[in-house]
Design a protein around this motif. Structure first.
Motif, PDB file in Angstrom:
ATOM      1  N   ALA A  23      -2.227  -6.868   8.134  1.00  0.00           N
ATOM      2  CA  ALA A  23      -3.097  -7.068   6.973  1.00  0.00           C
ATOM      3  C   ALA A  23      -2.372  -7.811   5.853  1.00  0.00           C
ATOM      4  O   ALA A  23      -2.998  -8.352   4.943  1.00  0.00           O
ATOM      5  CB  ALA A  23      -3.594  -5.722   6.469  1.00  0.00           C
ATOM      6  N   ARG A  65      -9.746  -4.650  11.888  1.00  0.00           N
ATOM      7  CA  ARG A  65      -8.600  -4.046  12.575  1.00  0.00           C
ATOM      8  C   ARG A  65      -8.434  -4.584  13.994  1.00  0.00           C
ATOM      9  O   ARG A  65      -7.323  -4.945  14.391  1.00  0.00           O
ATOM     10  CB  ARG A  65      -8.758  -2.520  12.569  1.00  0.00           C
ATOM     11  CG  ARG A  65      -7.487  -1.776  12.921  1.00  0.00           C
ATOM     12  CD  ARG A  65      -7.643  -0.276  12.652  1.00  0.00           C
ATOM     13  NE  ARG A  65      -7.661   0.043  11.233  1.00  0.00           N
ATOM     14  CZ  ARG A  65      -8.307   1.094  10.691  1.00  0.00           C
ATOM     15  NH1 ARG A  65      -8.992   1.912  11.460  1.00  0.00           N
ATOM     16  NH2 ARG A  65      -8.251   1.312   9.408  1.00  0.00           N
ATOM     17  N   SER A  75       0.843  -1.198   0.000  1.00  0.00           N
ATOM     18  CA  SER A  75       0.000   0.000   0.000  1.00  0.00           C
ATOM     19  C   SER A  75       0.882   1.253   0.000  1.00  0.00           C
ATOM     20  O   SER A  75       2.023   1.232   0.460  1.00  0.00           O
ATOM     21  CB  SER A  75      -0.983   0.004   1.171  1.00  0.00           C
ATOM     22  OG  SER A  75      -0.338  -0.382   2.343  1.00  0.00           O
ATOM     23  N   ARG A 102      -7.233  -8.220  13.900  1.00  0.00           N
ATOM     24  CA  ARG A 102      -5.802  -8.329  13.606  1.00  0.00           C
ATOM     25  C   ARG A 102      -4.967  -8.021  14.831  1.00  0.00           C
ATOM     26  O   ARG A 102      -3.980  -8.684  15.124  1.00  0.00           O
ATOM     27  CB  ARG A 102      -5.418  -7.373  12.460  1.00  0.00           C
ATOM     28  CG  ARG A 102      -6.027  -7.745  11.130  1.00  0.00           C
ATOM     29  CD  ARG A 102      -5.330  -7.052   9.961  1.00  0.00           C
ATOM     30  NE  ARG A 102      -5.502  -5.608   9.915  1.00  0.00           N
ATOM     31  CZ  ARG A 102      -6.535  -4.970   9.343  1.00  0.00           C
ATOM     32  NH1 ARG A 102      -7.485  -5.682   8.773  1.00  0.00           N
ATOM     33  NH2 ARG A 102      -6.592  -3.661   9.330  1.00  0.00           N
ATOM     34  N   ARG A 107       6.359  -3.610   9.078  1.00  0.00           N
ATOM     35  CA  ARG A 107       5.716  -4.291   7.943  1.00  0.00           C
ATOM     36  C   ARG A 107       6.668  -5.191   7.178  1.00  0.00           C
ATOM     37  O   ARG A 107       6.239  -6.113   6.487  1.00  0.00           O
ATOM     38  CB  ARG A 107       5.200  -3.251   6.940  1.00  0.00           C
ATOM     39  CG  ARG A 107       3.974  -2.508   7.344  1.00  0.00           C
ATOM     40  CD  ARG A 107       3.674  -1.434   6.304  1.00  0.00           C
ATOM     41  NE  ARG A 107       3.120  -1.983   5.062  1.00  0.00           N
ATOM     42  CZ  ARG A 107       1.825  -2.211   4.869  1.00  0.00           C
ATOM     43  NH1 ARG A 107       0.966  -1.956   5.822  1.00  0.00           N
ATOM     44  NH2 ARG A 107       1.382  -2.688   3.727  1.00  0.00           N
ATOM     45  N   HIS A 166     -10.301  -8.942   3.557  1.00  0.00           N
ATOM     46  CA  HIS A 166      -9.776  -9.131   4.912  1.00  0.00           C
ATOM     47  C   HIS A 166     -10.792  -9.974   5.691  1.00  0.00           C
ATOM     48  O   HIS A 166     -11.982  -9.659   5.708  1.00  0.00           O
ATOM     49  CB  HIS A 166      -9.641  -7.779   5.639  1.00  0.00           C
ATOM     50  CG  HIS A 166      -8.453  -6.962   5.204  1.00  0.00           C
ATOM     51  ND1 HIS A 166      -7.342  -7.497   4.594  1.00  0.00           N
ATOM     52  CD2 HIS A 166      -8.199  -5.631   5.320  1.00  0.00           C
ATOM     53  CE1 HIS A 166      -6.474  -6.547   4.344  1.00  0.00           C
ATOM     54  NE2 HIS A 166      -6.963  -5.395   4.757  1.00  0.00           N
ATOM     55  N   TYR A 216     -14.293  -3.697   3.041  1.00  0.00           N
ATOM     56  CA  TYR A 216     -13.474  -3.356   4.200  1.00  0.00           C
ATOM     57  C   TYR A 216     -13.440  -1.838   4.306  1.00  0.00           C
ATOM     58  O   TYR A 216     -13.026  -1.164   3.369  1.00  0.00           O
ATOM     59  CB  TYR A 216     -12.054  -3.922   4.079  1.00  0.00           C
ATOM     60  CG  TYR A 216     -11.173  -3.487   5.234  1.00  0.00           C
ATOM     61  CD1 TYR A 216     -11.363  -3.999   6.510  1.00  0.00           C
ATOM     62  CD2 TYR A 216     -10.172  -2.539   5.051  1.00  0.00           C
ATOM     63  CE1 TYR A 216     -10.584  -3.589   7.581  1.00  0.00           C
ATOM     64  CE2 TYR A 216      -9.381  -2.116   6.118  1.00  0.00           C
ATOM     65  CZ  TYR A 216      -9.593  -2.651   7.379  1.00  0.00           C
ATOM     66  OH  TYR A 216      -8.818  -2.234   8.438  1.00  0.00           O
ATOM     67  N   LEU A 269      -2.830  -6.308  -2.052  1.00  0.00           N
ATOM     68  CA  LEU A 269      -1.625  -6.925  -1.514  1.00  0.00           C
ATOM     69  C   LEU A 269      -1.397  -8.338  -2.052  1.00  0.00           C
ATOM     70  O   LEU A 269      -0.263  -8.777  -2.183  1.00  0.00           O
ATOM     71  CB  LEU A 269      -1.716  -6.972   0.019  1.00  0.00           C
ATOM     72  CG  LEU A 269      -1.769  -5.620   0.736  1.00  0.00           C
ATOM     73  CD1 LEU A 269      -2.166  -5.797   2.200  1.00  0.00           C
ATOM     74  CD2 LEU A 269      -0.417  -4.929   0.631  1.00  0.00           C
ATOM     75  N   ASP A 303      -8.358  -5.538  -0.262  1.00  0.00           N
ATOM     76  CA  ASP A 303      -8.538  -5.338   1.184  1.00  0.00           C
ATOM     77  C   ASP A 303      -9.950  -5.761   1.602  1.00  0.00           C
ATOM     78  O   ASP A 303     -10.182  -6.107   2.757  1.00  0.00           O
ATOM     79  CB  ASP A 303      -8.332  -3.864   1.566  1.00  0.00           C
ATOM     80  CG  ASP A 303      -6.865  -3.453   1.526  1.00  0.00           C
ATOM     81  OD1 ASP A 303      -5.995  -4.342   1.403  1.00  0.00           O
ATOM     82  OD2 ASP A 303      -6.584  -2.246   1.603  1.00  0.00           O
ATOM     83  N   HIS A 350     -11.933   1.370   5.369  1.00  0.00           N
ATOM     84  CA  HIS A 350     -10.603   1.827   5.787  1.00  0.00           C
ATOM     85  C   HIS A 350     -10.658   2.885   6.887  1.00  0.00           C
ATOM     86  O   HIS A 350      -9.656   3.116   7.556  1.00  0.00           O
ATOM     87  CB  HIS A 350      -9.829   2.370   4.580  1.00  0.00           C
ATOM     88  CG  HIS A 350      -9.307   1.290   3.693  1.00  0.00           C
ATOM     89  ND1 HIS A 350      -9.975   0.874   2.566  1.00  0.00           N
ATOM     90  CD2 HIS A 350      -8.204   0.506   3.777  1.00  0.00           C
ATOM     91  CE1 HIS A 350      -9.288  -0.102   1.992  1.00  0.00           C
ATOM     92  NE2 HIS A 350      -8.224  -0.354   2.700  1.00  0.00           N
TER      93      HIS A 350
END
Ligand code: ADP
Ligand code: G6P
Length: 355
Positions: free
Chosen positions: A78, A68, A18, A71, A182, A64, A107, A131, A61, A109
């Motif tokens: 993510a 959030r 991203s 996770r 990340r 997912h 999803y 991703l 995304d 954001h």
């Protein structure tokens, strides 16, 4: 009889981390197909989907499986496959490809939650960007063409600083920390997908300024796989030769540090590829026609189409360098691939009705 076989959707995958220019690339691509893409009308204002006449771009995304908080609780990012529902991604992309509408999750954001789904009707061209478009083999096998945007760490860092510091008020240290956090998952799950891509756009710091790591002047490489059906790699001057070209001089205005193109055959993860490289930036976009006229196999419909596209979208990031140029060319190659695929299908169904 007029038994027009059901037109199947052509599916394109675009992978990148991203903040690496996916949405900019998508805006260039949808423009090549002659329409600005917009969010679905009357739906969720937080929808990540972009729809135009020809194309629908969905953001992965939306698949997912963990929101959030989920996770955070599980301690996964993510980027981790565990946070994503590949079964559903596969089923839905397959259905759309077969001409069946689906209820795709959203999803959000802003909230970090999964919103109620939205209806996605089969378009002529479906782009799945995000991703993991090439992570799951079943999804990968549905792709008619795939692209990986490979932004080197130095450049990613420069872009993130520009955006998160200038626009979002984050500190330099917090940006560094978030990139560092990340990195392991990026290396494990995102980066390996580039081996499957039909085209890779690699963005690196310039080699024209010794020791430069500002990320302003860029060296951009377009890596094109050989032997991909309906995709003929672009070349400079002479197909298959190795060429180095500095176009600055009488016909192209260049200020420091100038522009350098290279072209030639290479191998990439064991595949034969052609690589076109541009280091440096354009001073005057209207002079791009000079460069364009020396490139072959760029799949334009008229002389100067690349230059026209670049001029039209000159306010987009990367318009003065290889990122914009190669994104535009890949857009034209996808249009070409789409037209060839449709023509081949029409021919096949005509054969079938004759038999
Ligand atoms: P993504 O959709 O992958 O998150 P965007 O297209 O929104 O990425 O781009 C994120 C940011 O990265 C932009 O705001 C811009 O600052 C920077 N950026 C993207 N593409 C380029 C480019 N070609 N040249 C310079 N900066 C870029
Ligand atoms: C990636 C994903 C996003 C996610 C973001 C932040 O960029 O593409 O979907 O929102 O990471 O993740 P977080 O867990 O901090 O919400």
């Amino acid at each position: 009889t007029c038994s027009a076989a059901k037109e199947k959707t052509v599916v394109i995958g675009l992978a990148a981390d991203s903040g690496c220019g996916k949405s900019t690339f998508m805006r260039r691509l949808t423009n090549v197909f002659g329409g600005a893409a917009e969010p679905p009308k009357g739906g969720n204002p937080d929808s990540n989907t972009l729809i135009s006449d020809m194309t629908t771009v969905i953001c992965l995304d939306d698949y997912h499986s963990l929101d959030r908080t989920g996770r955070k609780k599980e301690g996964v990012t993510a980027l981790d496959p565990k946070a994503n529902n590949f079964d559903l991604m596969y089923e839905q992309v397959k259905a759309i490809k077969e001409g069946i509408a689906v209820d795709k999750p959203i999803y959000n954001h802003v909230s970090g939650l999964l919103d109620p789904p939205e209806l996605i009707k089969p378009p002529k061209i479906l782009v799945i960007e995000g991703l993991h478009p090439m992570y799951d083999q079943r999804v990968r096998d549905l792709l008619d063409f795939s692209i990986y945007l490979d932004i080197s760490d130095d450049v990613k860092f420069a872009w993130k600083i520009q955006r998160d510091m200038a626009e979002r008020g984050h500190s330099l240290e917090s940006i560094k920390a978030s990139i560092r956090a990340r990195k392991p998952d990026f290396d494990a799950y995102i980066d390996p997908q580039k081996q499957y891509a039909d085209a890779v756009i690699e963005v690196l710091p310039t080699q024209l300024i010794p020791g430069d790591n500002e990320g302003k002047v860029l060296r951009v490489r377009l890596i094109m796989k050989e032997g991909v059906k309906y995709f003929n790699p672009v070349y400079l001057f002479d197909e298959g030769s190795s060429i180095s070209w500095i176009p600055c001089g009488r016909k192209l205005t260049c200020s420091y540090p100038g522009i350098k193109f290279s072209y030639g055959p290479d191998t990439y993860f064991g595949h034969e590829v052609s690589v076109l490289e541009m280091d440096g930036q354009f001073d005057r976009l209207d002079e791009l026609i000079y460069v364009e006229s020396h490139l072959s196999n760029i799949s334009t419909k008229f002389y100067g189409e690349v230059t026209q596209q670049m001029l039209k979208l000159s306010d987009f990031p990367g318009s003065n360098n290889g990122t914009g140029l190669f994104q535009t060319i890949v857009g034209l190659k996808i249009r070409d691939l789409y037209e060839q695929l449709i023509a081949a299908k029409a021919a096949a169904s005509l054969q079938a009705t004759k038999a």
